[in-house]
Motif scaffolding. Structure first.
Motif, PDB file in Angstrom:
ATOM      1  N   GLY A 211      28.561   0.704 -14.896  1.00  0.00           N
ATOM      2  CA  GLY A 211      28.081  -0.560 -14.340  1.00  0.00           C
ATOM      3  C   GLY A 211      27.961  -0.505 -12.822  1.00  0.00           C
ATOM      4  O   GLY A 211      27.161  -1.221 -12.227  1.00  0.00           O
ATOM      5  N   HIS A 214      24.373   0.498 -12.275  1.00  0.00           N
ATOM      6  CA  HIS A 214      23.408  -0.525 -12.700  1.00  0.00           C
ATOM      7  C   HIS A 214      23.380  -1.707 -11.746  1.00  0.00           C
ATOM      8  O   HIS A 214      22.354  -2.338 -11.550  1.00  0.00           O
ATOM      9  N   THR A 215      24.554  -2.073 -11.211  1.00  0.00           N
ATOM     10  CA  THR A 215      24.603  -3.261 -10.369  1.00  0.00           C
ATOM     11  C   THR A 215      24.305  -2.938  -8.904  1.00  0.00           C
ATOM     12  O   THR A 215      24.415  -3.802  -8.049  1.00  0.00           O
ATOM     13  N   GLY A 216      23.957  -1.699  -8.629  1.00  0.00           N
ATOM     14  CA  GLY A 216      23.597  -1.350  -7.257  1.00  0.00           C
ATOM     15  C   GLY A 216      24.796  -1.123  -6.353  1.00  0.00           C
ATOM     16  O   GLY A 216      24.674  -1.145  -5.125  1.00  0.00           O
ATOM     17  N   VAL A 255      15.539   1.250 -14.707  1.00  0.00           N
ATOM     18  CA  VAL A 255      15.172   0.141 -13.839  1.00  0.00           C
ATOM     19  C   VAL A 255      15.249   0.612 -12.390  1.00  0.00           C
ATOM     20  O   VAL A 255      16.252   1.183 -11.971  1.00  0.00           O
ATOM     21  N   LEU A 257      16.181   0.381  -8.883  1.00  0.00           N
ATOM     22  CA  LEU A 257      17.231  -0.435  -8.295  1.00  0.00           C
ATOM     23  C   LEU A 257      16.744  -1.210  -7.087  1.00  0.00           C
ATOM     24  O   LEU A 257      17.316  -2.219  -6.718  1.00  0.00           O
ATOM     25  N   ASP A 258      15.691  -0.758  -6.451  1.00  0.00           N
ATOM     26  CA  ASP A 258      15.228  -1.479  -5.268  1.00  0.00           C
ATOM     27  C   ASP A 258      14.016  -2.355  -5.562  1.00  0.00           C
ATOM     28  O   ASP A 258      13.469  -2.980  -4.692  1.00  0.00           O
ATOM     29  N   LYS A 259      13.599  -2.366  -6.816  1.00  0.00           N
ATOM     30  CA  LYS A 259      12.579  -3.329  -7.210  1.00  0.00           C
ATOM     31  C   LYS A 259      13.130  -3.982  -8.468  1.00  0.00           C
ATOM     32  O   LYS A 259      14.213  -3.664  -8.917  1.00  0.00           O
ATOM     33  N   LYS A 260      12.379  -4.828  -9.043  1.00  0.00           N
ATOM     34  CA  LYS A 260      12.913  -5.450 -10.246  1.00  0.00           C
ATOM     35  C   LYS A 260      12.207  -4.938 -11.477  1.00  0.00           C
ATOM     36  O   LYS A 260      12.420  -5.438 -12.559  1.00  0.00           O
ATOM     37  N   VAL A 261      11.344  -3.949 -11.295  1.00  0.00           N
ATOM     38  CA  VAL A 261      10.518  -3.547 -12.424  1.00  0.00           C
ATOM     39  C   VAL A 261      11.099  -2.347 -13.154  1.00  0.00           C
ATOM     40  O   VAL A 261      11.755  -1.491 -12.581  1.00  0.00           O
ATOM     41  N   ARG A 262      10.862  -2.345 -14.420  1.00  0.00           N
ATOM     42  CA  ARG A 262      11.219  -1.191 -15.231  1.00  0.00           C
ATOM     43  C   ARG A 262      10.288  -0.046 -14.882  1.00  0.00           C
ATOM     44  O   ARG A 262       9.094  -0.240 -14.686  1.00  0.00           O
ATOM     45  N   ARG A 264       7.982   3.087 -15.606  1.00  0.00           N
ATOM     46  CA  ARG A 264       7.195   3.566 -16.727  1.00  0.00           C
ATOM     47  C   ARG A 264       7.994   4.657 -17.413  1.00  0.00           C
ATOM     48  O   ARG A 264       8.469   5.589 -16.770  1.00  0.00           O
ATOM     49  N   GLU A 265       8.146   4.527 -18.696  1.00  0.00           N
ATOM     50  CA  GLU A 265       8.927   5.502 -19.463  1.00  0.00           C
ATOM     51  C   GLU A 265      10.338   5.658 -18.915  1.00  0.00           C
ATOM     52  O   GLU A 265      10.995   6.666 -19.132  1.00  0.00           O
ATOM     53  N   HIS A 267      13.071   4.459 -19.666  1.00  0.00           N
ATOM     54  CA  HIS A 267      14.201   4.574 -20.574  1.00  0.00           C
ATOM     55  C   HIS A 267      14.517   6.028 -20.871  1.00  0.00           C
ATOM     56  O   HIS A 267      15.570   6.357 -21.380  1.00  0.00           O
ATOM     57  N   HIS A 270      17.177   8.866 -17.995  1.00  0.00           N
ATOM     58  CA  HIS A 270      18.540   9.390 -18.034  1.00  0.00           C
ATOM     59  C   HIS A 270      18.594  10.676 -18.857  1.00  0.00           C
ATOM     60  O   HIS A 270      19.314  11.603 -18.526  1.00  0.00           O
TER      61      HIS A 270
ATOM     62  N   GLU B 171      11.995 -11.299 -13.145  1.00  0.00           N
ATOM     63  CA  GLU B 171      11.702 -10.610 -14.392  1.00  0.00           C
ATOM     64  C   GLU B 171      12.961 -10.361 -15.198  1.00  0.00           C
ATOM     65  O   GLU B 171      13.035 -10.591 -16.391  1.00  0.00           O
ATOM     66  N   PHE B 172      13.978  -9.895 -14.505  1.00  0.00           N
ATOM     67  CA  PHE B 172      15.207  -9.532 -15.173  1.00  0.00           C
ATOM     68  C   PHE B 172      15.832 -10.666 -15.913  1.00  0.00           C
ATOM     69  O   PHE B 172      16.551 -10.496 -16.871  1.00  0.00           O
ATOM     70  N   GLU B 180      25.326  -6.462 -16.218  1.00  0.00           N
ATOM     71  CA  GLU B 180      25.099  -5.150 -15.625  1.00  0.00           C
ATOM     72  C   GLU B 180      23.698  -5.069 -15.056  1.00  0.00           C
ATOM     73  O   GLU B 180      22.787  -4.492 -15.646  1.00  0.00           O
ATOM     74  N   GLN B 181      23.501  -5.665 -13.920  1.00  0.00           N
ATOM     75  CA  GLN B 181      22.199  -5.716 -13.294  1.00  0.00           C
ATOM     76  C   GLN B 181      22.353  -5.579 -11.798  1.00  0.00           C
ATOM     77  O   GLN B 181      23.361  -5.966 -11.236  1.00  0.00           O
ATOM     78  N   PRO B 182      21.323  -5.075 -11.149  1.00  0.00           N
ATOM     79  CA  PRO B 182      21.334  -5.170  -9.696  1.00  0.00           C
ATOM     80  C   PRO B 182      20.989  -6.596  -9.326  1.00  0.00           C
ATOM     81  O   PRO B 182      19.874  -7.051  -9.573  1.00  0.00           O
ATOM     82  N   LEU B 185      18.537  -8.321  -5.831  1.00  0.00           N
ATOM     83  CA  LEU B 185      17.121  -8.679  -5.827  1.00  0.00           C
ATOM     84  C   LEU B 185      16.879 -10.045  -6.412  1.00  0.00           C
ATOM     85  O   LEU B 185      15.995 -10.785  -5.978  1.00  0.00           O
TER      86      LEU B 185
ATOM     87  N   LEU D  28       2.047  -2.042 -16.848  1.00  0.00           N
ATOM     88  CA  LEU D  28       1.980  -0.649 -16.404  1.00  0.00           C
ATOM     89  C   LEU D  28       0.860  -0.455 -15.390  1.00  0.00           C
ATOM     90  O   LEU D  28       0.684   0.642 -14.865  1.00  0.00           O
ATOM     91  N   LYS D  67       3.419   4.698 -24.013  1.00  0.00           N
ATOM     92  CA  LYS D  67       4.259   3.526 -24.139  1.00  0.00           C
ATOM     93  C   LYS D  67       3.824   2.625 -25.302  1.00  0.00           C
ATOM     94  O   LYS D  67       4.656   2.149 -26.078  1.00  0.00           O
TER      95      LYS D  67
END
Lengths: 417, 417, 417, 417
Positions: A211, A214-216, A255, A257-262, A264-265, A267, A270, B171-172, B180-182, B185, D28, D67
């Motif tokens: 966490g 994830h939480t920055g 995700v 961490l410095d934007k809010k967008v997922r 692309r691909e 997931h 990791h 969005e989030f 568990e989020q940043p 933002l 996307l 995707k």
């Protein structure tokens, strides 16, 4: 009918030890008579009580003695008793009546001397060297056939934690799970403790869950590592994977961490991060090869911080550095807690409890989690010295870093307000 | 057997409205046939569907129509229907078949015109003026014998919320209860929203619980009030009492906020604070008399921020400003939400839900609490526009204040990192 | 420099009173010397301690005395002191230095006699009758100009709760928030307590939230009411509305309790239920008119159980029986707790805390909730006698009913297992 | 600029697949035009949409295709594409661009045939046999140098889960974390599912945490095992230790389950239990030697239920049966989930998530925990088919057993009420 006289001394009244011992006696079915009490006249003075125990059978008396011993109560005639030992009957097996340890400072009497047991740890046995000149805790899985193990309670003495009356520092923490507290001051206390530990060249252990990334909050941990406030780091595959994913792709769980967008691909990031580190041969190799250039583990490698990544069945991959055998991981953690003065556990249940299991009760421990249940679990399981702080880990670490900045005032927050 | 044809239009596919309507029809026991679908070719285009409904009985058809109407589906022949009204049979009692409102934008057709219902609020009735030239929501306790109230579903149209596809902002928040989020933002987004609302001379409503004071977050709220970011404040006796206790004694629940020690007799401070304000006659009087010189309510009085203190059965005292009648308090809250553009609820369950009950669905709402259950409760009860942020309120407000400082960069945190 | 000698007696050691008093003295900045301790030789015996207090100023000495008095420590020369009274300066306002009550048994000395204060309740003042022959607690909002109110701490004595060492019953509950417990035995204990209370013609108070209906637990509460195990019921509009919705429509929040499907238009059922009862004039009238024929409140009316429905700002409607003024509701609750021997609070935070606020510490209280935070909040706010049970309310009540069935064995569950 | 046309078909509207795909495309950064939509006229009919995709670069087009494929959208010209494979570059390392699996049913096209991938599991690679006649998922740690692994997204097709519209069963579960539900019916559903699985000779997997024993629920699990409702049991050292402690000493964590008292020295019972089983050589041996005569694991051995005890770093001992290497434990779990039709996870976070990680999305999964966060974590991590039930595990299992008793009515609870 069996009778003996026990003595307890120390801050037995204001540390609540006397009432607890009396409670125990009655709860176990025995009876007592207080023969003598000398209460320290002043706060600094020690008190002393002599208590006569009466039990229906010698067995019961033995049980009561065993139990009250955990609180430092010893039979007045016990000082002459010697610990009994038996050889372990097989590898990984203690003798039937092995003495089960607490995490308190413990002494055993052998050949007239009281030896301090090395590496206090709960739920272990006590091994005596062949020469009888040293004693140490031994986890069950490491006993070897023939090892001499203490059995019964005779000749074993425990130094109870005298709960000192809370004064300034950490006072609040007693009511550990409350979420409605001014937390700034507690964080300030933690910073002070860490600074003192480091000034005395002590060791600080961090135990952290994924966490954090994830939480920055990872950048704050990096800052602490770089400033020398971390000597040992315990974590799992998850923290390292997400830290490295962040170093390689800029994402955590896909995700940015410095934007809010997922991403692309994202997931899959990791998994791809793990795969690359596996190819490189491990974290240190990946740092050396320039694959990892930032993040928590980059900082650890640069600053020579020891880290133990313990495996769990929910791991993906895992990274080559993960110790997948849980017993080996435990043993490695045991090695690395030697000399630790302060432990800070953040956003992890599994690793916090596992670390709590092997820490001596004398190590100051703070557990930070947004979920009150984690703190409760930790103390329920015997790590009673752990103080809990129910808050969000990212702002917690951010504030902690501010207090620990080189130029940071040591004045208390709000003191002027 | 009963049959009709309904039409839905708008962003019915990407706002998930079409599938929901089809679900509803089948769940209610009716059947459908899709006669025609025109899907917008591009994202910006609107779509349109014609659906034939078949129900076993006219009653069932009526029920289905009533239900799908909430999603904006109207019978193709319905535009000509007129709303029916009946007089209320007694004070505080609606006619049996009164139309029960949602918190969505609603229109009723009277004398051939579609009138917009004033003050959308869920779980009310719709009152029509005697002249039939205006419609407004009416809470049950305020209806008077003879008031004209809409009955049945005919002639009532609801504008469904088209859930716009989340882009950058917020969005989030869709996965609202994750811890568990940043969060940095999201807080930045909230700050941006507040700044935009104020630039447009809009109104911001804060709803706050007493935890704000206990956790030392009050000074941040004071800063927001002083900077003009609060136009209305809803709270209970508790917030005001602890804020004033803090102004008078420097403690909250008897704890000195700038030290960690309990005040001597501090547990009584909140009672003594209440007693003094009662003697002064109220908060405004106490400010005028120089008794209260700092804190949230001092700032409110100085800046002319409207506040509503709603009573609850767990109140001590209470302060003279507390509206102890819950219906009067609700009505006062109703008056004060007029024109609100953004609502921020912090560390309170009771007041958050009560406010959510009366807010139109069009008001952007953010709910901040360390306990995920609060956010879940709020959305479960119909305030579906509320976005949740599970975090600690003190660091949340601290960070929000930083982003809102006059000179604060509007660059995103970490954007350079 | 000021000095006095205090005495404490009773089970001061095993109830932890002595150590707490010593803690307090030091924390408040004073010093002590233990002059004499007589420890009861056996568990049943009482102990006694004489302690000399030294404080830097007479003010500090006064503060220390005030504080230790809560634990039953009295100056050896205090028995001769008389309580001071002052008239209330205005309606709803106590004299500045009013004595703020605890929820413990309290006595005041007037004209040489120690009078027991009627209706112990925390956070009140103590009113003395004009004749000085009776004393009672008075909530702040009910004081009238000129009422004689005790000021200062002189002549007031509190009987501390001697926490008896837990034996068989309720032992576990000390660690009240744990979710990992065998709960069957605790529920058995609660059943035993309820049976004993009823055999002695005592009163049982139930405090319940609307979750009772949603989870299908209402029928168990009906069973308890019908069996005579409920004398008083405290709840809010929500419990009554959903109970009556269930009686009228078979749904709760629009969900059929015996099926899993949402009722058509079911979300409006609770509003229509409220409207009908408003039309009938109230719950009792609706029962009399045959509108309500089942459920919790039907059973209450039939069995003559007193109920108080306290209003809150999140109420819809509300039902005519709801006391919308929170002060009136509090006062009605105060009247109805007279003589209550056992209080069971289930699935409600607001009503549990409000009831806890007015209950004397001597009333056995059990709080059942699936959320550990509710129990923590209750005890944090002073209802320290409350024992918590973290479990699901429906199976809890089901099991409780089984144990209370007329023919039910009083043998403990699992005793034979 | 790159363009292609994709097709999606199935219940694409009422399963929300179409809107999701359109969302994805835009998010996307690509653009779309809906060329054609045929909506099934009736609920049972399938729909079909042709969508033209426009992306700025061929790379972006590839990403979008990758995707949307997860939702079953395939390029109309893709049926002819063949999966590409590359050899693994080293043991434990996939080729850089390996296809990362979902837990959905997946097909790969090799030599013109679409092969179903064996053992769907998320976060794995796809290995193709040397002959190219079979495909299976392969966890990263098991890949061997030279294994043929699918790379890129071409020639891979995923069958999306069409979220069927909830009807009778499990409907509520969609709002999975609510604690305010009538749970009896859900438990009845679970019982029905288990009965159907067993009638079809299917396999039921139980995943259980140690709380089962502490709360006294073990006897219910024993009953289910004895009645044939458990084929596989996943757990950790803790469950087994406390179950065996209970069989040997009658206590769990030192607490007698049928009384409320702590056992004398009971805190050591679990260690002594472990030591004895280690001496015996393991659980099966201890059963054979008559050391264990009751409990969950006794029942498992008697009934031939497979169990996997996976190690964790917080284990004491551990028991010889515990697989301490987490990768071996994962692999053993993988073997044992083959053929599982229904998975019931109770009171465990670690084992629930680890099992969720390896289960195909087609296995019905129910997760029972008193803590809503566990359920949220499970679904957040990709086990989206898991349905949650927030309740206490002991009454849950008790009730489940009642419904599964041989003579138990299959009538729904409350159906007559």
């Amino acid at each position: 009918m069996a009778r003996t006289v026990i003595e307890i001394s120390g801050h037995i009244i204001d540390s609540l030890i006397l009432p607890k011992v009396l409670d125990l006696i009655v709860n176990l079915g025995a009876d007592f008579e207080v023969l003598e009490v000398e209460v320290g006249k002043r706060r600094a003075d020690r008190s002393r009580a002599l208590i006569q125990l009466d039990a229906g059978t010698p067995e019961l008396l033995g049980q009561v003695l065993a139990k009250v011993k955990e609180h430092g109560a010893v039979p007045v005639d016990a000082e002459s008793e010697t610990a009994r030992v038996e050889p372990a009957p097989a590898d990984g097996v203690f003798p039937e009546h092995f003495y089960a340890t607490t995490n308190l400072l413990t002494r055993v009497r052998l050949n007239r001397d009281w030896l301090e047991v090395e590496n206090p740890e709960m739920d272990c046995g006590i091994q005596i060297t062949a020469r009888g000149d040293a004693a140490r805790t031994l986890p069950m899985h490491r006993v070897q056939k023939g090892d001499l193990i203490v059995v019964g309670h005779g000749g074993v003495k425990v130094a109870p934690m005298e709960r000192r009356v809370p004064r300034e520092g950490f006072e609040f923490m007693s009511s550990s799970v409350s979420t409605e507290q001014p937390k700034g001051l507690l964080i300030h206390e933690i910073a002070d403790t860490m600074r003192r530990v480091r000034e005395a060249r002590g060791k600080i252990l961090m135990v952290a869950g994924p966490g954090l990334v994830h939480t920055g909050a990872a950048r704050h941990l990096v800052e602490l590592i770089e400033s020398g406030y971390v000597q040992v780091l315990f974590a799992g595959n998850g923290l390292a994977v997400h830290d490295i994913e962040s170093a390689l792709f800029g994402t955590s769980l896909g995700v940015y961490l410095d934007k809010k967008v997922r991403a692309r691909e994202g997931h899959e990031h990791h998994l791809r991060a793990i795969n690359r580190i596996r190819r490189a041969g491990g974290i240190r190799q990946a740092v050396a090869q320039g694959i990892i250039r930032s993040g928590i583990f980059y900082a650890c490698v640069q600053k020579g911080v020891e880290f133990v990544l313990a495996g769990s069945i929910r791991d993906d991959g895992p990274l080559p550095d993960v110790v997948t055998d849980t017993l080996k991981a435990q043993d490695l953690m045991r090695e690395n807690i030697r000399g630790v003065d302060f432990a800070l556990m953040m956003a992890t249940t599994l690793h916090a409890i596992a670390t709590g299991n092997i820490l001596p009760a004398t190590v100051k421990t703070v557990c930070v989690d947004i979920n009150p249940a984690v703190v409760t679990k930790l103390t329920d399981r015997g790590t009673f010295q752990a103080m809990g702080l129910v808050t969000d880990v990212e702002p917690f670490l951010r504030e902690l870093c501010q207090y620990l900045k080189p130029g940071a005032s040591t004045r208390r927050p709000g003191a002027a307000g």
